[in-house]
Scaffold this motif. Structure first.
Motif, PDB file in Angstrom:
ATOM      1  N   PRO A  68       0.774  -1.240   0.000  1.00  0.00           N
ATOM      2  CA  PRO A  68       0.000   0.000   0.000  1.00  0.00           C
ATOM      3  C   PRO A  68       0.806   1.291   0.000  1.00  0.00           C
ATOM      4  O   PRO A  68       0.307   2.328  -0.437  1.00  0.00           O
ATOM      5  N   ASN A  69       2.059   1.264   0.449  1.00  0.00           N
ATOM      6  CA  ASN A  69       2.842   2.488   0.543  1.00  0.00           C
ATOM      7  C   ASN A  69       4.103   2.482  -0.307  1.00  0.00           C
ATOM      8  O   ASN A  69       4.958   3.353  -0.151  1.00  0.00           O
ATOM      9  N   LEU A  70       4.220   1.510  -1.223  1.00  0.00           N
ATOM     10  CA  LEU A  70       5.414   1.412  -2.059  1.00  0.00           C
ATOM     11  C   LEU A  70       5.459   2.574  -3.051  1.00  0.00           C
ATOM     12  O   LEU A  70       4.564   2.738  -3.875  1.00  0.00           O
ATOM     13  N   VAL A  71       6.514   3.383  -2.945  1.00  0.00           N
ATOM     14  CA  VAL A  71       6.681   4.565  -3.785  1.00  0.00           C
ATOM     15  C   VAL A  71       7.828   4.372  -4.781  1.00  0.00           C
ATOM     16  O   VAL A  71       7.785   4.877  -5.886  1.00  0.00           O
ATOM     17  N   HIS A  72       8.841   3.614  -4.383  1.00  0.00           N
ATOM     18  CA  HIS A  72      10.074   3.489  -5.153  1.00  0.00           C
ATOM     19  C   HIS A  72      10.417   2.003  -5.275  1.00  0.00           C
ATOM     20  O   HIS A  72      10.614   1.334  -4.265  1.00  0.00           O
TER      21      HIS A  72
END
Length: 143
Positions: free
Chosen positions: A91-95
């Motif tokens: 849910p919070n993977l940005v990179h």
């Protein structure tokens, strides 16, 4: 650094004790040396950054449960199965950076996956022939 397959069990025991761990970087002794992370039964739930450089016999089953993970870097993994299947719902993977990670010929980005992803790096996928990106259907109701 300089991890060997036989270091897996004691390393996993040590990692489980680090309950507030936010970043973890592990590197094997060489490109074909396995990093054995399958013995980690309780991964650090606050982990935000994970860097794994070394061969993985399979993607560790606990990675998809890391709800706080924002940055993931995998190198030399040589996975047989498409890793995106297990990573797309973080849910919070940005990179996300994947270098020489997958030995298959097709990567598939599912519709609705990677909701927060801003940066994607793919390199050294020697057998890759196809990258599929599913389109999300948008249905509008008419009145």
């Amino acid at each position: 650094m300089k991890l060997r397959k036989q270091d897996g069990v004691p390393m996993c025991i040590s990692i489980e004790k680090l309950t507030n761990l936010r970043a973890l970087s592990l590197t094997s002794t060489e490109e074909n040396e396995v990093i054995d992370l399958q013995h980690l039964s309780s991964p650090p739930q606050f982990l935000e950054r994970l860097y794994l450089t070394g061969r993985l016999e399979e993607l560790p089953s606990w990675i998809p449960s890391l709800r706080s993970l924002a940055r993931l870097f995998l190198k030399w993994s040589q996975l047989r199965d498409d890793p995106l299947v297990h990573l797309q719902d973080l849910p919070n993977l940005v990179h996300l950076e994947l270098l020489q990670v997958f030995d298959g010929d097709t990567l598939c980005f599912k519709a609705g996956g990677f909701k927060k992803l801003k940066l994607l790096g793919l390199d050294m996928f020697d057998k890759l022939k196809c990258v599929q990106i599913e389109k999300e259907l948008c249905l509008h109701s008419r009145r």
